[in-house]
Design a protein around this motif. Structure first.
Motif, PDB file in Angstrom:
ATOM      1  N   SER A  90       0.762  -1.076  -0.277  1.00  0.00           N
ATOM      2  CA  SER A  90      -0.089   0.157   0.160  1.00  0.00           C
ATOM      3  C   SER A  90       0.784   1.149  -0.005  1.00  0.00           C
ATOM      4  CB  SER A  90      -0.808  -0.219   1.150  1.00  0.00           C
ATOM      5  OG  SER A  90      -0.002   0.240   2.134  1.00  0.00           O
ATOM      6  N   VAL A  91       2.152   1.075   0.574  1.00  0.00           N
ATOM      7  CA  VAL A  91       3.010   2.428   0.687  1.00  0.00           C
ATOM      8  C   VAL A  91       4.302   2.290  -0.305  1.00  0.00           C
ATOM      9  CG1 VAL A  91       4.147   4.228   2.148  1.00  0.00           C
ATOM     10  CG2 VAL A  91       2.076   2.799   2.762  1.00  0.00           C
ATOM     11  N   LYS A  92       4.997   2.685  -0.975  1.00  0.00           N
ATOM     12  CA  LYS A  92       5.963   2.674  -1.491  1.00  0.00           C
ATOM     13  C   LYS A  92       7.389   2.578  -0.490  1.00  0.00           C
ATOM     14  CE  LYS A  92       6.570   3.811  -5.455  1.00  0.00           C
ATOM     15  NZ  LYS A  92       6.726   2.687  -6.998  1.00  0.00           N
ATOM     16  N   VAL A  93       8.077   1.919  -0.848  1.00  0.00           N
ATOM     17  CA  VAL A  93       8.924   1.783   0.868  1.00  0.00           C
ATOM     18  C   VAL A  93      10.663   1.959  -0.084  1.00  0.00           C
ATOM     19  CG1 VAL A  93       9.930   0.600   2.652  1.00  0.00           C
ATOM     20  CG2 VAL A  93       7.659   0.111   2.104  1.00  0.00           C
ATOM     21  N   LEU A  94      11.056   3.095   0.089  1.00  0.00           N
ATOM     22  CA  LEU A  94      12.247   3.382  -0.953  1.00  0.00           C
ATOM     23  C   LEU A  94      13.789   2.992   0.132  1.00  0.00           C
ATOM     24  CD1 LEU A  94      10.518   4.944  -2.014  1.00  0.00           C
ATOM     25  CD2 LEU A  94      12.865   5.695  -3.765  1.00  0.00           C
ATOM     26  N   VAL A  95      14.921   2.636   0.505  1.00  0.00           N
ATOM     27  CA  VAL A  95      15.924   2.821   0.961  1.00  0.00           C
ATOM     28  C   VAL A  95      16.719   3.880   0.265  1.00  0.00           C
ATOM     29  CG1 VAL A  95      18.228   2.359   1.585  1.00  0.00           C
ATOM     30  CG2 VAL A  95      16.442   0.259   2.194  1.00  0.00           C
ATOM     31  N   VAL A  96      17.598   5.197   0.790  1.00  0.00           N
ATOM     32  CA  VAL A  96      17.750   6.469   0.485  1.00  0.00           C
ATOM     33  C   VAL A  96      18.787   6.972   0.973  1.00  0.00           C
ATOM     34  CG1 VAL A  96      17.147   8.767  -0.484  1.00  0.00           C
ATOM     35  CG2 VAL A  96      15.414   7.363  -0.770  1.00  0.00           C
ATOM     36  N   PRO A  97      20.340   6.676   0.489  1.00  0.00           N
ATOM     37  CA  PRO A  97      21.290   7.472   1.159  1.00  0.00           C
ATOM     38  C   PRO A  97      21.276   8.667   1.430  1.00  0.00           C
ATOM     39  CG  PRO A  97      21.902   5.538  -0.485  1.00  0.00           C
ATOM     40  CD  PRO A  97      20.800   5.630  -0.546  1.00  0.00           C
ATOM     41  N   THR A  98      21.636   9.076   2.455  1.00  0.00           N
ATOM     42  CA  THR A  98      21.201  10.831   2.694  1.00  0.00           C
ATOM     43  C   THR A  98      22.572  11.975   2.579  1.00  0.00           C
ATOM     44  OG1 THR A  98      20.781  12.369   4.005  1.00  0.00           O
ATOM     45  CG2 THR A  98      22.104  10.807   5.141  1.00  0.00           C
ATOM     46  N   ASN A  99      22.841  12.746   1.702  1.00  0.00           N
ATOM     47  CA  ASN A  99      23.667  13.170   1.888  1.00  0.00           C
ATOM     48  C   ASN A  99      23.380  14.648   1.780  1.00  0.00           C
ATOM     49  OD1 ASN A  99      25.734  14.945   0.154  1.00  0.00           O
ATOM     50  ND2 ASN A  99      26.352  13.599  -1.243  1.00  0.00           N
ATOM     51  N   GLU A 100      24.173  15.350   3.670  1.00  0.00           N
ATOM     52  CA  GLU A 100      23.356  16.237   3.928  1.00  0.00           C
ATOM     53  C   GLU A 100      24.211  17.542   3.384  1.00  0.00           C
ATOM     54  OE1 GLU A 100      22.532  16.052   7.887  1.00  0.00           O
ATOM     55  OE2 GLU A 100      23.314  14.338   7.162  1.00  0.00           O
ATOM     56  N   GLU A 101      26.020  17.047   2.622  1.00  0.00           N
ATOM     57  CA  GLU A 101      26.611  17.707   2.765  1.00  0.00           C
ATOM     58  C   GLU A 101      26.766  19.025   0.855  1.00  0.00           C
ATOM     59  OE1 GLU A 101      28.478  15.328   5.959  1.00  0.00           O
ATOM     60  OE2 GLU A 101      27.400  14.866   3.519  1.00  0.00           O
ATOM     61  N   LEU A 102      25.641  17.655   0.570  1.00  0.00           N
ATOM     62  CA  LEU A 102      25.246  18.097  -1.126  1.00  0.00           C
ATOM     63  C   LEU A 102      24.481  18.960  -0.274  1.00  0.00           C
ATOM     64  CD1 LEU A 102      25.169  18.063  -3.643  1.00  0.00           C
ATOM     65  CD2 LEU A 102      24.260  16.237  -3.651  1.00  0.00           C
ATOM     66  N   MET A 103      23.533  19.039   0.196  1.00  0.00           N
ATOM     67  CA  MET A 103      22.121  19.406   0.775  1.00  0.00           C
ATOM     68  C   MET A 103      23.102  21.092   0.667  1.00  0.00           C
ATOM     69  SD  MET A 103      19.234  19.375  -0.283  1.00  0.00           S
ATOM     70  CE  MET A 103      18.616  20.692  -0.991  1.00  0.00           C
ATOM     71  N   ILE A 104      23.594  21.322   1.904  1.00  0.00           N
ATOM     72  CA  ILE A 104      24.522  22.659   2.095  1.00  0.00           C
ATOM     73  C   ILE A 104      24.790  23.136   1.146  1.00  0.00           C
ATOM     74  CG2 ILE A 104      26.002  23.214   3.920  1.00  0.00           C
ATOM     75  CD1 ILE A 104      25.426  21.119   5.566  1.00  0.00           C
ATOM     76  N   ALA A 105      26.056  22.210   0.786  1.00  0.00           N
ATOM     77  CA  ALA A 105      26.154  23.027  -0.885  1.00  0.00           C
ATOM     78  C   ALA A 105      26.176  23.521  -1.337  1.00  0.00           C
ATOM     79  CB  ALA A 105      27.455  22.109  -1.248  1.00  0.00           C
ATOM     80  N   LEU A 106      24.857  23.158  -2.037  1.00  0.00           N
ATOM     81  CA  LEU A 106      23.805  23.350  -2.949  1.00  0.00           C
ATOM     82  C   LEU A 106      23.562  24.995  -2.505  1.00  0.00           C
ATOM     83  CD1 LEU A 106      21.569  19.941  -4.642  1.00  0.00           C
ATOM     84  CD2 LEU A 106      22.770  21.461  -5.391  1.00  0.00           C
ATOM     85  N   ASP A 107      22.439  24.769  -1.090  1.00  0.00           N
ATOM     86  CA  ASP A 107      22.458  26.343  -0.657  1.00  0.00           C
ATOM     87  C   ASP A 107      23.289  27.598  -0.561  1.00  0.00           C
ATOM     88  OD1 ASP A 107      20.167  24.778  -0.147  1.00  0.00           O
ATOM     89  OD2 ASP A 107      19.788  25.624   1.775  1.00  0.00           O
ATOM     90  N   VAL A 108      24.382  26.461  -0.696  1.00  0.00           N
ATOM     91  CA  VAL A 108      25.833  27.643  -0.866  1.00  0.00           C
ATOM     92  C   VAL A 108      25.540  28.494  -2.281  1.00  0.00           C
ATOM     93  CG1 VAL A 108      27.690  28.555  -0.904  1.00  0.00           C
ATOM     94  CG2 VAL A 108      26.802  26.900   1.078  1.00  0.00           C
ATOM     95  N   GLU A 109      25.216  27.917  -3.078  1.00  0.00           N
ATOM     96  CA  GLU A 109      25.664  27.950  -4.393  1.00  0.00           C
ATOM     97  C   GLU A 109      24.199  28.878  -4.510  1.00  0.00           C
ATOM     98  OE1 GLU A 109      25.740  25.125  -8.358  1.00  0.00           O
ATOM     99  OE2 GLU A 109      24.397  24.996  -7.554  1.00  0.00           O
ATOM    100  N   ALA A 110      22.724  28.642  -4.646  1.00  0.00           N
ATOM    101  CA  ALA A 110      21.604  29.355  -4.294  1.00  0.00           C
ATOM    102  C   ALA A 110      21.828  30.311  -3.854  1.00  0.00           C
ATOM    103  CB  ALA A 110      20.349  28.338  -3.715  1.00  0.00           C
ATOM    104  N   LEU A 111      22.665  31.121  -3.202  1.00  0.00           N
ATOM    105  CA  LEU A 111      22.707  31.835  -2.556  1.00  0.00           C
ATOM    106  C   LEU A 111      23.680  33.219  -2.327  1.00  0.00           C
ATOM    107  CD1 LEU A 111      21.626  31.018   1.620  1.00  0.00           C
ATOM    108  CD2 LEU A 111      20.370  32.162  -0.227  1.00  0.00           C
ATOM    109  N   LEU A 112      24.917  32.224  -2.966  1.00  0.00           N
ATOM    110  CA  LEU A 112      26.264  32.763  -3.327  1.00  0.00           C
ATOM    111  C   LEU A 112      26.517  33.248  -4.806  1.00  0.00           C
ATOM    112  CD1 LEU A 112      28.334  32.119  -0.614  1.00  0.00           C
ATOM    113  CD2 LEU A 112      27.108  33.810  -0.496  1.00  0.00           C
ATOM    114  N   GLY A 113      25.198  32.527  -5.462  1.00  0.00           N
ATOM    115  CA  GLY A 113      25.956  32.065  -7.249  1.00  0.00           C
ATOM    116  C   GLY A 113      26.805  31.652  -7.910  1.00  0.00           C
TER     117      GLY A 113
END
Length: 388
Positions: free
Chosen positions: A365-388
């Motif tokens: 009834s629910v799709k179940v996934l395993v997803v390796p996390t990557n907090e460092e990439l998420m942080i880096a993408l925020d830096v890119e978005a805010l600093l260009g």
């Protein structure tokens, strides 16, 4: 954009230099035992693992060693992202570092004193050493900040709540945000109600509806919610008063007990590491088995609670150390959700991969996934978005 991501703890400092476009990691490592005898830096540069045994009396010294190590990488640093554990009431989103925003990080530090003060110090050091580089604060709490008021407000007197900013802040928001982004892409935008399960030594769940946090299990601090490696998770608040009045424990004693001496460590009597606890249970240790039973029971309960906050769920995703690596714990948690029609395929569940993958059966009834996390990439993408 080449971004240096820094995550400072009370006695550690993790770092990673990566390219946000190619997602290539040029260097990463951890400065450990800062301010403690026997400090060292374990790191990987250009694919080669190394260790530097060096005295690090403070975070300033640690940062200096990091930048010295990064000289071996023939890539310019174009921005620096800082993980902030607690953004408090000032950070509903990531923000560029200024004198004002740095002051905010210090002002809310009493909510996470072991982490915020250290990270604020590191930000100052980076600004002094490299004034030409932009810095960005990425708080773990930001993703949860705009959850519905019915979820974040505590039933305490309004004057107390307003004066001391007492509310549910949550944590692991950067990880949960990354999981939503990845699951949304992986399922071709067919996911609408996701329960993200960040299960590690620190653990939390998050209910995410169409990209928005609807609720999470951690509260004012990361102590609330699930049973964790050394944290007790949710207990009756009056336990604190009882231990103080009857047991004679001071507030600091109880703080230390609940944060550092409880959880899997306390119940198993063996270790805070789930791998050691699983080994103990496999060898017939009843206390280790009880620790696992309690962890799985509590996780399944709170998954249902997160689903209730969205009036349903169509997807679950396991991530972090336990969530990504323990097929046994994933199976035990999902087994307790069988009444909801959630099912996983044992063979798919046993597969190890660094990529997102589905482990549920076609008729689940629910799709179940395993997803390796990557907090460092998420942080880096925020830096890119805010600093260009």
């Amino acid at each position: 954009m080449n971004v240096l991501v820094i995550n400072a703890g009370s006695s550690s400092l993790k770092f990673q230099l990566l390219d946000t476009n190619t997602r290539e990691v040029f260097a990463k490592g951890n400065c450990e035992r800062i301010g403690i005898e026997g400090s060292f830096v374990g790191y990987t540069v250009n694919g080669e693992k190394k260790q530097l045994d060096v005295d690090m009396p403070d975070h300033k010294t640690a940062v200096q060693h990091v930048f010295e190590i990064l000289k071996a990488v023939d890539k310019p640093i174009e921005g620096i992202g800082h993980r902030l554990v607690q953004g408090g009431w000032y950070f509903p989103e990531s923000k560029v570092v200024t004198d004002e925003t740095l002051g905010w990080a210090r002002e809310v530090a009493p909510l996470a004193p072991l982490h915020n003060y250290a990270e604020a110090d590191v930000i100052e050091i980076c600004r002094d050493m490299f004034p030409e580089l932009g810095n960005v604060i990425v708080p773990d709490t930001a993703f949860h900040y705009n959850m519905p008021e019915r979820a974040w407000r505590y039933a305490l007197p309004r004057d107390v709540v307003d004066k001391y900013h007492v509310r549910k802040y949550g944590a692991h928001g950067t990880s949960h945000r990354y999981i939503w982004r990845t699951v949304d892409e992986f399922t071709n935008h067919e996911t609408h109600k996701l329960v993200s399960c960040h299960l590690g030594s620190g653990a939390s769940l998050c209910a995410i509806e169409d990209g928005h946090c609807m609720d999470t299990t951690m509260g004012l601090t990361p102590l609330d919610g699930l049973i964790m490696g050394t944290r007790c998770g949710t207990v009756d608040p009056a336990t604190v008063f009882y231990l103080n009045r009857v047991g004679g424990y001071s507030i600091d004693d109880i703080d230390t007990m609940m944060n550092k001496k409880s959880g899997l460590l306390a119940v198993s009597g063996v270790s805070s590491d789930s791998r050691d606890v699983r080994d103990g249970a496999a060898n017939g240790d009843a206390n280790c088995q009880m620790a696992l039973d309690m962890f799985n029971y509590r996780a399944s309960q709170l998954i249902a609670e997160m689903a209730a906050s969205m009036e349903g769920m169509d997807t679950m995703a396991f991530t972090a150390g336990i969530g990504e690596n323990s097929a046994e714990i994933r199976a035990a948690i999902v087994d307790r959700l069988g009444w909801l029609g959630v099912k996983i395929d044992p063979e798919l569940n046993d597969v190890r991969s660094d990529d997102p993958r589905v482990i549920s059966t076609p008729d689940s009834s629910v799709k179940v996934l395993v997803v390796p996390t990557n907090e460092e990439l998420m942080i880096a993408l925020d830096v890119e978005a805010l600093l260009g």
